[in-house]
Motif scaffolding. Sequence first.
Motif: not given
Length: 93
Positions: A48-53, A71-73, A78-80, A85-92
Amino acid sequence: MVRYYGFLSNQKQSTLLPKVYEALLMEAMKKPEQPGFAALMKGFPHTDPYKCILCGNRLRFTNAEADRHATELLYEKLNGIGRKRWYLAEVAG
């Protein structure tokens, strides 16, 4: 001659061809419907092309970017997400 001057000529085809079909008691052929991109993707590769991987939810169109490969996008996205996630883990933590 029929092709260029008769009922199959480009100018007369739309008006005369239905009359020919009616005289021969035939139904006019309809154009087959072209399946869209999503239908083709669901049919052949079974994806399904409209399903988030990542999360599996349905994607919603928000913007478009030209001259960039998918693939670049995806890599940037994914890096963003990883940085968030890293920022939220550091803040929490």
